[in-house]
Design an enzyme around this catalytic site. Structure first.
Site, PDB file in Angstrom:
ATOM      1  N   ASP A 257      39.009  41.233  34.847  1.00  0.00           N
ATOM      2  CA  ASP A 257      39.738  41.425  35.900  1.00  0.00           C
ATOM      3  C   ASP A 257      39.842  42.785  36.149  1.00  0.00           C
ATOM      4  O   ASP A 257      40.329  43.863  35.298  1.00  0.00           O
ATOM      5  CB  ASP A 257      41.208  40.801  35.798  1.00  0.00           C
ATOM      6  CG  ASP A 257      41.795  40.562  37.175  1.00  0.00           C
ATOM      7  OD1 ASP A 257      41.391  40.977  38.106  1.00  0.00           O
ATOM      8  OD2 ASP A 257      42.799  40.068  37.055  1.00  0.00           O
ATOM      9  N   ASP A 258      39.067  43.337  37.365  1.00  0.00           N
ATOM     10  CA  ASP A 258      39.267  44.963  37.727  1.00  0.00           C
ATOM     11  C   ASP A 258      38.729  45.698  36.697  1.00  0.00           C
ATOM     12  O   ASP A 258      39.182  46.881  36.636  1.00  0.00           O
ATOM     13  CB  ASP A 258      40.722  45.207  37.798  1.00  0.00           C
ATOM     14  CG  ASP A 258      41.430  44.942  39.276  1.00  0.00           C
ATOM     15  OD1 ASP A 258      40.830  43.858  39.772  1.00  0.00           O
ATOM     16  OD2 ASP A 258      42.417  45.157  39.626  1.00  0.00           O
TER      17      ASP A 258
ATOM     18  N   CYS B  48      39.810  39.994  44.300  1.00  0.00           N
ATOM     19  CA  CYS B  48      39.852  38.753  43.386  1.00  0.00           C
ATOM     20  C   CYS B  48      39.379  37.486  43.713  1.00  0.00           C
ATOM     21  O   CYS B  48      38.499  36.880  43.357  1.00  0.00           O
ATOM     22  CB  CYS B  48      41.331  38.477  42.540  1.00  0.00           C
ATOM     23  SG  CYS B  48      41.611  40.232  41.735  1.00  0.00           S
TER      24      CYS B  48
ATOM     25  N   ARG C  57      36.182  34.987  42.575  1.00  0.00           N
ATOM     26  CA  ARG C  57      36.214  33.945  41.762  1.00  0.00           C
ATOM     27  C   ARG C  57      35.415  32.679  42.406  1.00  0.00           C
ATOM     28  O   ARG C  57      34.941  31.678  41.993  1.00  0.00           O
ATOM     29  CB  ARG C  57      37.749  33.741  41.220  1.00  0.00           C
ATOM     30  CG  ARG C  57      38.128  34.720  40.458  1.00  0.00           C
ATOM     31  CD  ARG C  57      39.614  34.823  40.520  1.00  0.00           C
ATOM     32  NE  ARG C  57      39.813  36.215  40.194  1.00  0.00           N
ATOM     33  CZ  ARG C  57      39.946  36.565  38.754  1.00  0.00           C
ATOM     34  NH1 ARG C  57      40.034  35.654  37.882  1.00  0.00           N
ATOM     35  NH2 ARG C  57      40.065  37.691  38.284  1.00  0.00           N
TER      36      ARG C  57
ATOM     37  N   LYS D 248      43.537  33.487  34.455  1.00  0.00           N
ATOM     38  CA  LYS D 248      44.108  33.686  35.876  1.00  0.00           C
ATOM     39  C   LYS D 248      43.044  32.810  36.833  1.00  0.00           C
ATOM     40  O   LYS D 248      41.870  32.979  37.009  1.00  0.00           O
ATOM     41  CB  LYS D 248      43.639  35.145  35.941  1.00  0.00           C
ATOM     42  CG  LYS D 248      44.005  35.546  37.594  1.00  0.00           C
ATOM     43  CD  LYS D 248      43.734  37.158  37.855  1.00  0.00           C
ATOM     44  CE  LYS D 248      43.629  37.423  39.348  1.00  0.00           C
ATOM     45  NZ  LYS D 248      43.515  38.823  39.653  1.00  0.00           N
TER      46      LYS D 248
ATOM     47  N   HIS E 184      43.708  32.065  40.609  1.00  0.00           N
ATOM     48  CA  HIS E 184      43.712  32.654  41.743  1.00  0.00           C
ATOM     49  C   HIS E 184      42.847  32.110  42.773  1.00  0.00           C
ATOM     50  O   HIS E 184      42.308  32.735  43.530  1.00  0.00           O
ATOM     51  CB  HIS E 184      43.231  34.158  41.601  1.00  0.00           C
ATOM     52  CG  HIS E 184      43.920  35.195  42.533  1.00  0.00           C
ATOM     53  ND1 HIS E 184      43.872  36.464  42.379  1.00  0.00           N
ATOM     54  CD2 HIS E 184      44.781  34.730  43.604  1.00  0.00           C
ATOM     55  CE1 HIS E 184      44.702  37.065  43.524  1.00  0.00           C
ATOM     56  NE2 HIS E 184      45.195  36.076  44.044  1.00  0.00           N
TER      57      HIS E 184
ATOM     58  N   SER F 172      47.132  36.186  40.161  1.00  0.00           N
ATOM     59  CA  SER F 172      47.292  37.448  39.520  1.00  0.00           C
ATOM     60  C   SER F 172      48.878  37.747  38.929  1.00  0.00           C
ATOM     61  O   SER F 172      49.889  37.327  39.609  1.00  0.00           O
ATOM     62  CB  SER F 172      47.109  38.839  40.649  1.00  0.00           C
ATOM     63  OG  SER F 172      45.632  38.918  40.718  1.00  0.00           O
TER      64      SER F 172
ATOM     65  N   HIS G 165      43.564  43.918  34.696  1.00  0.00           N
ATOM     66  CA  HIS G 165      44.406  44.040  35.929  1.00  0.00           C
ATOM     67  C   HIS G 165      45.689  44.911  35.585  1.00  0.00           C
ATOM     68  O   HIS G 165      46.382  44.589  34.615  1.00  0.00           O
ATOM     69  CB  HIS G 165      44.671  42.804  36.541  1.00  0.00           C
ATOM     70  CG  HIS G 165      45.051  42.706  37.994  1.00  0.00           C
ATOM     71  ND1 HIS G 165      46.242  43.026  38.546  1.00  0.00           N
ATOM     72  CD2 HIS G 165      44.232  42.587  39.269  1.00  0.00           C
ATOM     73  CE1 HIS G 165      46.312  43.125  39.849  1.00  0.00           C
ATOM     74  NE2 HIS G 165      45.099  42.798  40.246  1.00  0.00           N
TER      75      HIS G 165
ATOM     76  N   ASP H 139      35.147  40.429  37.907  1.00  0.00           N
ATOM     77  CA  ASP H 139      35.318  39.845  39.217  1.00  0.00           C
ATOM     78  C   ASP H 139      35.043  41.027  40.405  1.00  0.00           C
ATOM     79  O   ASP H 139      34.672  40.735  41.527  1.00  0.00           O
ATOM     80  CB  ASP H 139      36.615  39.286  39.466  1.00  0.00           C
ATOM     81  CG  ASP H 139      37.782  40.209  39.455  1.00  0.00           C
ATOM     82  OD1 ASP H 139      37.763  41.264  38.736  1.00  0.00           O
ATOM     83  OD2 ASP H 139      39.066  39.952  39.710  1.00  0.00           O
ATOM     84  N   ASN H 140      35.446  42.217  39.837  1.00  0.00           N
ATOM     85  CA  ASN H 140      35.186  43.332  40.918  1.00  0.00           C
ATOM     86  C   ASN H 140      35.393  44.540  40.180  1.00  0.00           C
ATOM     87  O   ASN H 140      35.629  44.649  39.089  1.00  0.00           O
ATOM     88  CB  ASN H 140      36.283  43.326  42.079  1.00  0.00           C
ATOM     89  CG  ASN H 140      37.680  43.014  41.961  1.00  0.00           C
ATOM     90  OD1 ASN H 140      38.315  42.153  42.137  1.00  0.00           O
ATOM     91  ND2 ASN H 140      38.237  44.051  41.044  1.00  0.00           N
TER      92      ASN H 140
ATOM     93  N   LYS I 243      37.207  49.138  43.468  1.00  0.00           N
ATOM     94  CA  LYS I 243      37.619  47.842  43.956  1.00  0.00           C
ATOM     95  C   LYS I 243      38.036  48.097  45.537  1.00  0.00           C
ATOM     96  O   LYS I 243      38.660  49.332  45.827  1.00  0.00           O
ATOM     97  CB  LYS I 243      39.129  47.599  43.233  1.00  0.00           C
ATOM     98  CG  LYS I 243      39.737  46.345  43.750  1.00  0.00           C
ATOM     99  CD  LYS I 243      41.018  45.945  42.776  1.00  0.00           C
ATOM    100  CE  LYS I 243      41.374  44.547  43.531  1.00  0.00           C
ATOM    101  NZ  LYS I 243      42.672  44.293  42.385  1.00  0.00           N
TER     102      LYS I 243
END
Length: 502
Positions: free
Chosen positions: A30-31, A70, A74, A124, A126, A151, A230, A282-283, A303
């Site tokens: 994540d991130d 996010c 996903r 997560k 989301h 998140s 994240h 994810d990003n 991001k």
């Protein structure tokens, strides 16, 4: 027989004759930025298990997610379709969102279930909770779920402990909503979640799932979308203070430790050589968090933007005996994971428009990618503007550029939110092999070869946009505080939002 012949023959025999379908472990950070892992060049990240995957597997240099935030990212990962088709736009889903990943979308888990696979998700989600949990993983093909359904900053955190012995979480997170819950399947087990024990709970849940499936000789699909790295970062006793990189590094190290536990479990249960492990993110990194926000390496911005730093991700595929160690510069995407898994499992593809392609040839034979293009939508896609950028081969054309709050604080003035929406006609064109940082747009004047390239890019863009049917926006359905996941009086500790029985 040479090595290539061995791997081709091994894979052919495996895919056509084996009575044991392959298992799949899908790891989703994540991130996490392109430059955050040790195996991608970060000098102070401690990621021995991800490094092990990279050393023994195939590392991608040109792998993309579909959105720089996010929820839409996903949705694309699990469905093989751009988020614009499924309606997971604009932005992200919230605890009280009325919408979620539509139930008529087919996830990887739902592709595999008819083939007899056991399926589990941890971490997560989301992709929505909804009324009566209608959008939770257990309604989308997963047999088991343990996690926070969105998140972990989507609830007040200023008084929660993120590092031992009692270091409070950095910042306020989201106020005015319920504290984040830990859910088992569709039942809240803890609220607020205990961050210090969370990763251990995930690791135990995942290793138990693998062990149980292996004992039953049942093929399995484990999806682990981690909360790490994240904001706000957290880590338990085994990882806190263990790295040179501070809170971000400790959180990443804790995630890496869980990956190590999964690999050990695969080995102990004897299924390592029959399991594809795939890792990506994810990003891009949330640069506004400074040293707590990740690193895009040589890539531009992060991001929230459609620059490379927002959507090009680290990715590793690991499958001993089937995937040869190496590095590939072929273009691939999270969109390609569903069709690839379906192909390897012998499962039927959903009867809908898919945007992903089967990348088995890249993985097994390190051949050319079937993917020639990648399109880039902003966080708030709209038919009025269409796609913001398009990559064709090694060239990327930006038709629109825009900064983002998530990418603030960097010296590059194109990254922060103050860099307002700007149209480019002709588009800015970059050679990503020579200039992955997108610093130097190619001059088009007096360059007939580039003019021909531009015309081809425009044609590809026109064809793609003609095929894009925007689904109903799930996020625009708004929120309802009564849908926020709270309140199971039996969970421990009892959440403050629980009302006493009359």
């Amino acid at each position: 027989m040479d090595n290539i012949g061995f791997f081709v023959l091994n894979t052919f025999l495996f895919c056509t004759c084996s009575a044991s379908p392959p298992n799949f472990v899908l790891l989703f950070a994540d991130d996490l930025g392109f430059g955050d892992l040790s195996c991608y060049g970060h000098p102070s990240s401690l990621t021995p298990n991800l490094d092990r995957l990279a050393a023994g597997g195939l590392r991608f240099t040109d792998f993309y997610c579909t959105s720089p935030v996010c929820s839409p990212s996903r949705a694309s990962l699990l469905t093989g379709r751009y988020q614009t088709r499924s309606g997971i736009y604009p932005g992200v889903l919230y605890p009280g969102s009325r919408g979620g990943l539509p139930l008529n979308e087919t996830t990887i888990a739902e592709v595999l279930k008819p083939m007899g696979y056991a399926t589990a998700a941890i971490g997560k989600w989301h992709l929505g909770v909804g009324a009566n949990g209608m959008f939770l993983p257990t309604r989308q093909g997963f047999d088991h779920y343990l996690g926070i359904p969105y998140s972990h900053d989507m609830g007040p955190c200023w008084n929660l402990t993120c590092f031992p012995p009692d270091v409070k979480c950095f910042g306020l997170c989201d106020v005015g909503t319920v504290t984040v819950p830990l859910m088992h399947n569709e039942v809240i087990k803890q609220q607020p979640v205990n961050f210090l024990d969370l990763e251990r709970a995930y690791s135990d849940f995942a290793t138990n799932f693998i062990t149980t499936s292996a004992k039953k000789k049942q093929p399995f699909f484990l999806y682990y979308p981690s909360h790490h790295t994240h904001y706000p970062q957290y880590a338990g006793q085994g990882a806190a203070g263990r790295t040179l990189r501070g809170p971000f590094g400790d959180a990443l190290f804790e995630f890496d430790n869980t990956i190590g536990n999964l690999l050990t479990t695969l080995e102990k249960t004897g299924v390592t050589n029959n399991t594809l492990v795939f890792f990506t993110s994810d990003n891009g990194p949330e640069l506004m968090r400074l040293s707590r926000g990740g690193n895009a390496g040589p890539l531009k911005c992060g991001k929230g933007t459609t620059y490379e730093g927002g959507m090009r991700e680290p990715a590793i595929a690991f499958w001993p005996g089937t995937i040869r160690p190496g590095v590939t510069h072929e273009m691939a995407s999270t969109l390609d994971i569903l069709p690839t898994i379906a192909s390897l499992a012998g499962a039927k593809l959903p009867q809908v428009m898919l945007d992903g392609v089967d990348m088995t040839e890249i993985l097994v034979n390190q051949e050319k990618s079937k993917r020639e293009t990648m399109v880039f939508y902003p966080t708030d896609p709209a038919e009025k503007y269409g796609l913001f950028a398009l990559r064709l081969g090694k060239y990327k054309a930006h038709f629109y550029t825009q900064g983002a709050t998530h990418s603030g604080t960097t010296p590059d003035q194109d990254c922060p939110v103050f860099a307002v929406l700007k149209a480019h006609d002709p588009p800015l064109i970059f050679d990503l092999e020579a200039d992955p940082s997108e610093h130097y747009p190619l001059p088009l004047t007096g360059k007939p070869d580039l003019q021909a390239l531009l015309e081809r890019i425009k044609k590809v863009k026109e064809q793609f946009e003609a095929s894009m049917v925007f689904g109903e926006s799930q996020i625009s359905k708004g929120t309802d505080p009564d849908l926020e996941p709270c309140c199971n009086p039996q969970c421990s500790p009892k959440p403050g939002c629980c009302k006493p029985n009359p």
